[in-house]
Design an enzyme around this catalytic site. Sequence first.
Site, mmCIF file in Angstrom:
data_model
loop_
_atom_site.group_PDB
_atom_site.id
_atom_site.type_symbol
_atom_site.label_atom_id
_atom_site.label_comp_id
_atom_site.label_asym_id
_atom_site.label_seq_id
_atom_site.Cartn_x
_atom_site.Cartn_y
_atom_site.Cartn_z
ATOM 1 N N ALA A 106 55.618 27.447 22.158
ATOM 2 C CA ALA A 106 56.809 27.787 21.375
ATOM 3 C C ALA A 106 57.492 29.012 21.982
ATOM 4 O O ALA A 106 56.836 29.965 22.390
ATOM 5 C CB ALA A 106 56.385 28.079 19.935
ATOM 6 N N CYS A 109 48.117 25.019 15.617
ATOM 7 C CA CYS A 109 48.862 26.264 15.410
ATOM 8 C C CYS A 109 48.146 27.104 14.337
ATOM 9 O O CYS A 109 47.924 26.648 13.221
ATOM 10 C CB CYS A 109 50.302 25.986 14.995
ATOM 11 N N LYS A 130 47.119 17.504 19.701
ATOM 12 C CA LYS A 130 46.661 18.749 20.341
ATOM 13 C C LYS A 130 45.928 19.548 19.261
ATOM 14 O O LYS A 130 46.510 19.864 18.224
ATOM 15 C CB LYS A 130 47.868 19.525 20.853
ATOM 16 N N HIS A 187 41.984 22.726 22.634
ATOM 17 C CA HIS A 187 41.934 24.147 22.980
ATOM 18 C C HIS A 187 40.602 24.683 22.436
ATOM 19 O O HIS A 187 40.346 24.576 21.233
ATOM 20 C CB HIS A 187 43.146 24.857 22.356
ATOM 21 N N ASN A 214 41.563 22.556 27.381
ATOM 22 C CA ASN A 214 42.544 23.651 27.398
ATOM 23 C C ASN A 214 41.906 24.963 26.950
ATOM 24 O O ASN A 214 41.083 24.984 26.044
ATOM 25 C CB ASN A 214 43.709 23.284 26.462
ATOM 26 N N ASP A 253 42.172 29.238 28.684
ATOM 27 C CA ASP A 253 41.744 30.259 29.656
ATOM 28 C C ASP A 253 41.637 29.761 31.091
ATOM 29 O O ASP A 253 40.923 30.374 31.887
ATOM 30 C CB ASP A 253 40.394 30.876 29.260
HETATM 31 C C1 LIG Z 1 53.537 31.830 23.218
HETATM 32 C C2 LIG Z 1 52.674 30.635 22.925
HETATM 33 C C3 LIG Z 1 53.220 29.587 22.240
HETATM 34 C C4 LIG Z 1 52.435 28.461 21.967
HETATM 35 N N1 LIG Z 1 53.010 27.396 21.323
HETATM 36 C C5 LIG Z 1 52.287 26.250 21.155
HETATM 37 C C6 LIG Z 1 52.891 25.089 20.600
HETATM 38 O O1 LIG Z 1 54.086 25.076 20.259
HETATM 39 N N2 LIG Z 1 52.113 23.991 20.469
HETATM 40 C C7 LIG Z 1 50.797 23.961 20.854
HETATM 41 O O2 LIG Z 1 50.152 22.921 20.742
HETATM 42 N N3 LIG Z 1 50.215 25.046 21.363
HETATM 43 C C8 LIG Z 1 50.918 26.177 21.537
HETATM 44 N N4 LIG Z 1 50.325 27.275 22.093
HETATM 45 C C9 LIG Z 1 48.896 27.210 22.494
HETATM 46 C C10 LIG Z 1 48.759 26.772 23.949
HETATM 47 O O3 LIG Z 1 49.252 25.458 24.088
HETATM 48 C C11 LIG Z 1 47.319 26.815 24.423
HETATM 49 O O4 LIG Z 1 46.556 25.977 23.602
HETATM 50 C C12 LIG Z 1 46.718 28.210 24.392
HETATM 51 O O5 LIG Z 1 47.615 29.178 24.877
HETATM 52 C C13 LIG Z 1 45.413 28.253 25.225
HETATM 53 O O6 LIG Z 1 45.646 27.837 26.551
HETATM 54 P P1 LIG Z 1 45.854 28.896 27.765
HETATM 55 O O7 LIG Z 1 44.637 29.773 27.780
HETATM 56 O O8 LIG Z 1 45.977 28.039 28.993
HETATM 57 O O9 LIG Z 1 47.081 29.674 27.451
HETATM 58 C C14 LIG Z 1 51.075 28.419 22.364
HETATM 59 C C15 LIG Z 1 50.536 29.502 23.050
HETATM 60 C C16 LIG Z 1 51.314 30.610 23.333
HETATM 61 C C17 LIG Z 1 50.690 31.765 24.082
#
Ligand SMILES: Cc1cc2nc3c(=O)[nH]c(=O)nc-3n(C[C@H](O)[C@H](O)[C@H](O)COP(=O)(O)O)c2cc1C
EC number: 1.3.1.-
Length: 312
Positions: A2, A85, A124, A154, A185, A187
């Site tokens: 987002a 979320c 997700k 995640h 998903n 890190d």
């Molecule tokens: C700024 C931000 C916005 C996010 N918005 C969403 C979203 O709209 N939908 C979603 O499924 N996950 C959202 N996430 C979670 C990420 O998709 C992901 O699951 C999470 O950041 C862990 O993965 P990473 O370590 O690769 O960042 C968001 C994460 C961040 C940091």
Amino acid sequence: MAGVCNPAFRLIAKEFGAGLVCAEMVSDKGILHENERSLKMLYVDEREKPLSLQIFGGERESLVAAAKYVDKNTNADIIDINMGCPVPKITKCDAGAKWLLDPDKIYEMVAATVDAVQKPVTVKMRIGWDEDHIYAVKNAQAVERAGGAAVAVHGRTRVQMYEGVADWDIIGEVKKNVSIPVIGNGDVSSPQEAKDRMDQYGVDGVMIGRAALGNPWMLYRTVQYLESGIIAPEPTAREKMNICMLHMDRLIDLKGEDVAAREMRKHAAWYLKGLPQTGSVRNAINQMTTREGMNKLLFDYVDQLEEVQKIS
Ligand SMILES: Cc1cc2nc3c(=O)[nH]c(=O)nc-3n(C[C@H](O)[C@H](O)[C@H](O)COP(=O)(O)O)c2cc1C
């Protein structure tokens, strides 16, 4: 993500090799009330495809109706349901991570959505609500039984928000217990980590979020490493700023210069991450209101950096 994954950034992610790009979550009620901002978030540029559009909601009727709208009125390839979320504003409405406490609800909601649309439906999710309520396997099995086409997991609980570390052992358990594709998903911050996670846990794909912020090379370098075992060099400061400005130009096309300039402040800071001597340029970014100003600021920084590097 987002606030990040609009068509401007998604297209860059695509051009840097992402196999599937995911849009920012959109409220089911926002879609049904034809809220202008929500409907704009459903716009998909043909060049981004295949693309997954994500919706969230807490009630069956509105979620299904929104999914139908997305199915009929967008050229997205996948309808994804947000079940991760953690934000109270969302979970209070029984949406997002709230579902994680109730596998029966997951089954019912996903089945109703799958029945109502033509496009594949994916989910997700996080691994659970808190450490005492980790129903990742049951929840993913509910998605599978309901006809979900894939699940992205995640490896954190809702309570963890973004703290601690993602638990990939649980993601691995999910993979062992369903036959639909599982995307891991959490890190993944280097190409080697992406490969290690895939090798160790057998997941069908990895989803990369924060590591790609201001760093779409993370995607390109990961794809290249997975395909050929070669680690491509990190980009130069000039290469980074060129893509940062391409990002800004696309954001201007989408949202106009005023809004784009404000939104680009965070992105520019991310593009600068890891580069040396960024203290003053970072401060100045927050005053930027125009494309010209941002462009001058970033390339003055690069010129100075290259001068210093030439001397030393
Ligand atoms: C700024 C931000 C916005 C996010 N918005 C969403 C979203 O709209 N939908 C979603 O499924 N996950 C959202 N996430 C979670 C990420 O998709 C992901 O699951 C999470 O950041 C862990 O993965 P990473 O370590 O690769 O960042 C968001 C994460 C961040 C940091």
